[in-house]
Each structure stands twice: as structure tokens, then as C-alpha cells.
Design an enzyme around this catalytic site. Structure first.
Site, mmCIF file in Angstrom:
data_model
loop_
_atom_site.group_PDB
_atom_site.id
_atom_site.type_symbol
_atom_site.label_atom_id
_atom_site.label_comp_id
_atom_site.label_asym_id
_atom_site.label_seq_id
_atom_site.Cartn_x
_atom_site.Cartn_y
_atom_site.Cartn_z
ATOM 1 N N PHE A 5 0.860 -1.186 0.000
ATOM 2 C CA PHE A 5 0.000 0.000 0.000
ATOM 3 C C PHE A 5 0.900 1.240 0.000
ATOM 4 O O PHE A 5 1.807 1.353 0.824
ATOM 5 C CB PHE A 5 -0.884 -0.025 1.248
ATOM 6 C CG PHE A 5 -2.007 0.962 1.223
ATOM 7 C CD1 PHE A 5 -3.258 0.603 0.749
ATOM 8 C CD2 PHE A 5 -1.825 2.255 1.686
ATOM 9 C CE1 PHE A 5 -4.300 1.522 0.733
ATOM 10 C CE2 PHE A 5 -2.869 3.176 1.679
ATOM 11 C CZ PHE A 5 -4.113 2.810 1.202
ATOM 12 N N ASP B 113 1.905 -4.979 8.600
ATOM 13 C CA ASP B 113 0.721 -4.124 8.504
ATOM 14 C C ASP B 113 -0.487 -5.053 8.350
ATOM 15 O O ASP B 113 -0.543 -5.842 7.406
ATOM 16 C CB ASP B 113 0.850 -3.175 7.301
ATOM 17 C CG ASP B 113 -0.267 -2.140 7.270
ATOM 18 O OD1 ASP B 113 -1.378 -2.452 7.754
ATOM 19 O OD2 ASP B 113 -0.033 -1.032 6.765
ATOM 20 N N TYR C 164 -10.961 0.974 10.636
ATOM 21 C CA TYR C 164 -12.157 1.378 9.875
ATOM 22 C C TYR C 164 -12.493 0.435 8.738
ATOM 23 O O TYR C 164 -13.486 0.620 8.060
ATOM 24 C CB TYR C 164 -12.020 2.821 9.356
ATOM 25 C CG TYR C 164 -10.758 3.118 8.567
ATOM 26 C CD1 TYR C 164 -10.616 2.688 7.262
ATOM 27 C CD2 TYR C 164 -9.722 3.849 9.140
ATOM 28 C CE1 TYR C 164 -9.461 2.969 6.544
ATOM 29 C CE2 TYR C 164 -8.566 4.138 8.438
ATOM 30 C CZ TYR C 164 -8.444 3.699 7.134
ATOM 31 O OH TYR C 164 -7.307 3.969 6.428
ATOM 32 N N LYS C 165 -11.649 -0.589 8.522
ATOM 33 C CA LYS C 165 -11.945 -1.550 7.455
ATOM 34 C C LYS C 165 -12.758 -2.707 8.049
ATOM 35 O O LYS C 165 -13.864 -2.499 8.489
ATOM 36 C CB LYS C 165 -10.638 -1.991 6.799
ATOM 37 C CG LYS C 165 -9.971 -0.824 6.062
ATOM 38 C CD LYS C 165 -8.588 -1.135 5.524
ATOM 39 C CE LYS C 165 -8.016 0.096 4.825
ATOM 40 N NZ LYS C 165 -6.583 -0.021 4.533
ATOM 41 N N ARG D 94 -12.582 -4.586 -6.986
ATOM 42 C CA ARG D 94 -12.283 -5.219 -5.710
ATOM 43 C C ARG D 94 -13.583 -5.503 -4.968
ATOM 44 O O ARG D 94 -14.420 -4.619 -4.808
ATOM 45 C CB ARG D 94 -11.433 -4.233 -4.911
ATOM 46 C CG ARG D 94 -10.504 -4.832 -3.931
ATOM 47 C CD ARG D 94 -9.504 -3.816 -3.470
ATOM 48 N NE ARG D 94 -10.116 -2.651 -2.835
ATOM 49 C CZ ARG D 94 -9.565 -1.993 -1.817
ATOM 50 N NH1 ARG D 94 -8.421 -2.398 -1.320
ATOM 51 N NH2 ARG D 94 -10.146 -0.937 -1.296
#
Ligand SMILES: *Cc1c(COP(=O)(O)O)cnc(C)c1O
Length: 412
Positions: free
Chosen positions: A127, A199, A224-225, A373
Site C-alpha cells: 500500500f 501491517d 475502519y476496514k 475489488r
């Protein structure tokens, strides 16, 4: 071939089915983007109202003590711990993932100072913010630190050598859904003298993670995911007990001080995980993270993983059987051990298709280059949702009902 009725039958016998009621999902929406922003736990609305009207509105500053605001980062860290194989007193929820990664990297580089190792190894496909933070820190230190990037997961270990200070990887890749073997890579990199930072942005709450079993050195991630903490909810930082005494980070704000209210002019880090904090935490947002974690407390990662794989297997099967005529290719690994909780498909008009899907109530997202996705969140995604999503995609492809000149939004 699987039918829609088969999917409804699987929903009826799904041991996690009841957990969907813990979430408020809009009518007519199939939400396959919990990998980017988790759905809202019903409890979050009530918790937010209580926080704003009672704790803030009525009790004012007393709430730092009486409502437990001050201890929130570590108390919620302890609630997150079982999902990632951490022990109590090893996680704080605070700041952003980017900032927490900066702290972890800086601490690890300092722990490696005596060894003379100055390289951070990562993947080009990581990322971007992770790479930016590493590059930023390495350049800012101005002591010859550098970021070394490899192009495939297979090349990672070859790049870890006698100059490597830190191996910094994201466990599940945001774009492809590829999952690394955390334990094997950690052990191999450590045997070459590197520290290993993971991560967990696309892992925590999505796939089983056991940081202690893997022997990892530090970890960061998002709430928040998959953890459903709410938009912009703070990230977290894991520092295992064995590294806490050596853990020194440059963002040494007053919340990481041994006695913040002594108002000492000199800094002295507190013992324990609070030394990973910096300044005042975003209480309104942080408190809501608990509502997402409370839903996880009603199940376990084994059950979640079983359903996650069943959902993503079903999606792949339906795409490959029903949509075989269209130029879609599977980007996500087929092997379960290498798959996170998302499935990505490449298509020449991926962005247009995602926009058309969103227009029909199927929410996925788009990532460059040319990738659709779809995130599968076992707490609230149903087997029939997967069927319906593929069915709608089929209709769009069949009728070419998508606008290849679709306006590109700022957030894709
Ligand atoms: C989502 C994500 C981030 C987000 O970082 P923020 O600082 O919270 O914006 C970082 N790293 C990875 C791997 C991610 O997937």
C-alpha cells in the site's frame, strides 16, 4: 452448478447469520466494500449519542476520568488483542496507520542502530502510504537509510541480507488479496538478523492472525476496514512485551510521558504500551471502535475465516461459470492459504463496471490498474448477496450497460 436457492439454504444454516442484525445496512444494497469502510454497527449510533450528550455535554472534562476516556487507547487495544494473537497491554488504538507505522519503523531502526543495518525491505506492491512513510523516514534521518523494494512475494527473502534492518510487509495485499505466510517470513527474516513489522490493515478481523505464534516484532493496522470502527477511526500499534523497554519513538508527545500531568519540561517515556501514544486521542471516533470489536467478541476468527473462504470460493465459482464469456481475470490467488477476504477481478473497463454496479446497489470499489475489488465480510455478507452481485454483474456485462467514460471520482 450452484443455484440461488442453494445460496438461500446456506444463509439459513449459516452459524454467523445472526450477527448481520448487529449492523445497519441500507435496504437494497449489497455491500462488498467492508475491506475499505466497514458497515456501521447498530450500537454505534447509541454510543455516539451517549458520548456527545452525556459524557461530553453533561459531564464535560470530568469524563476523562469518570467515563474512562484517558484509558481508552489501551483498553480497546486489549479488546482487539485476541483477534491478532496479541497479549493484553501490547496494543494501543491511536493515530493513523501511517503515523503508527512511522513510529514502529523509527523504533526498529533505532533498535538496529548498533548493528549498522540501514535498509528497509518491502514490496513495490505494498500500500503506497507504507512506502511513502518508510521513504520519508529514511530520507529525513539522513544517515544513509534506504528503502529497498522487490517485485514479487517470492523475491522478499532474497532481498533480506546483512544490511537489512527491517522487513516491512503488509500481510494481505490491498489490491490483489494475496496473503503472505507471516510465520515463515518472520522466522526466515529474523534468522538473517532483521526485525519484522507487519501491517494488518486487511487482516485484522478478516483472516486469523497470530502475532505471537509468528514471533513478529511489531505490527500496525486500521480499525475502519474489517473492524467496522467508522470513517477515519484511529489505527493501532502493537509492540510486544519483549520489545517495550527498547521501544523509543520520535513522536514522544505528552501522552507517552511517564507522568503527563507532572508537566515536566523533560521527556521520560512511560513503561508499557502507552509509550506508543503521542498526543490527545480522538475520543469521539476512538470510542466507536468498541462497537465493532464487541461484535467480534460474539464469534471467533475460525468461524469468520471458514465463512470468508466459503463466500470468496462461491464468488469465484459463480464468476467463472456464469461470466466465462467475458474478459474478466482473477487477480486473487486461488489457494486458500494465500487468500485474504477479498476477491479482485481485472477487466478492461473495470472502473466503468464498478460505477455501474454501484448504480445497481452492489458496492465494491476500484483500484488501479483496472481492478474491481470485492470484499467479503462474514459478519454481514450473505451467500445470497454473492449470488445477486454476480447476477447483476452478469446483466451489466450482457447488456454492456456501463459507461466507459464514467467520471472518475476523487475516491475510487
Ligand atoms: C488502508 C491502509 C492504510 C491506511 O493508512 P491510514 O494512515 O489509516 O490512511 C495503510 N496501510 C495499508 C496496508 C492499508 O491497507
Amino acid at each position: 452448478m450452484t443455484t440461488r436457492q442453494d445460496c438461500l439454504d446456506r444463509d439459513a444454516s449459516d452459524p454467523l447469520a445472526a450477527l448481520r442484525h448487529a449492523f445497519d445496512l441500507p435496504e437494497g444494497v449489497i455491500y462488498l466494500d467492508g475491506n475499505s469502510l466497514g458497515a456501521r454497527p447498530k450500537a454505534a449510533a447509541q454510543r455516539a449519542a451517549q458520548l456527545v450528550s452525556e459524557e461530553w455535554g453533561r459531564d464535560l472534562i470530568k469524563s476523562w476520568n469518570t467515563a474512562g476516556w484517558y484509558t481508552l487507547p489501551a483498553r480497546l487495544g486489549d479488546k482487539l488483542a485476541p483477534l491478532v494473537g496479541a497479549a493484553p497491554g501490547e496494543i494501543v488504538i491511536t493515530d493513523t496507520t501511517s503515523v503508527n507505522l512511522f513510529k514502529a519503523l523509527a523504533a526498529c531502526l533505532q533498535m538496529q542502530a548498533a548493528s549498522g543495518r540501514k535498509r528497509i525491505v518491502s514490496e513495490r506492491a505494498n500500500f503506497p502510504t507504507d512506502l511513502y512513510m518508510a521513504e520519508g523516514l529514511a530520507g529525513w534521518l539522513g544517515q544513509g537509510h534506504e528503502l529497498v523494494l522487490v517485485d514479487t512475494p517470492e523475491q522478499v527473502l532474497d532481498a533480506v541480507d546483512a544490511d537489512t534492518a527491517v522487513l516491512m510487509l503488509t500481510h494481505v495485499n490491498y489490491r490483489t488479496g494475496y496473503q503472505h505466510d507471516m510465520a515463515a517470513l518472520t522466522r526466515a527474516a529474523q534468522s538473517r538478523g532483521a526485525l519484522v513489522i507487519w501491517d494488518l490493515a486487511h487482516s485484522a478481523g478478516a483472516v486469523p492472525v497470530d502475532l505471537h505464534a509468528a514471533g513478529a516484532d511489531m505490527a500496525v493496522g486500521c480499525t475502519y476496514k474489517y473492524l467496522n470502527g467508522g470513517p477515519g477511526a484511529p489505527g493501532y500499534l502493537w509492540v510486544p512485551q519483549r520489545h517495550q523497554a527498547a521501544f523509543r519513538q520520535p513522536l514522544s508527545g505528552w501522552w507517552s510521558h511517564a507522568n503527563p500531568f507532572a508537566m515536566d519540561s523533560r521527556f521520560a517515556p512511560v513503561d508499557g504500551i502507552r509509550r506508543a501514544l503521542c498526543g490527545t486521542v480522538p475520543v469521539l471516533s476512538l470510542a466507536l471502535v468498541e462497537c465493532g470489536l464487541d461484535v467480534f467478541a460474539r464469534t471467533d476468527m475460525t468461524a469468520i475465516r471458514a465463512k470468508s473462504l466459503a463466500l470468496s470460493d462461491l464468488f469465484i465459482e459463480l464468476v467463472e461459470t456464469r461470466l466465462a464469456a467475458y474478459p474478466l481475470s482473477l487477480v486473487t490467488p486461488r489457494a486458500h492459504a494465500q487468500r485474504g477476504s477479498q476477491v479482485c477481478l481485472a477487466h478492461p473497463h473495470a472502473y466503468a463496471l464498478i460505477q455501474a454496479l454501484i448504480g445497481r446497489g452492489v458496492i465494491g470499489d476500484y483500484r488501479e490498474p483496472g481492478i474491481m475489488r470485492f470484499g467479503f465480510t462474514p459478519l454481514y455478507t450473505r451467500y445470497s448477496d454473492v449470488w445477486d452481485a454476480v447476477d447483476i454483474l452478469h446483466t451489466l456485462l450482457d447488456q454492456q450497460d456501463y459507461d466507459i467514460h464514467a467520471h472518475r471520482h476523487a475516491v475510487t
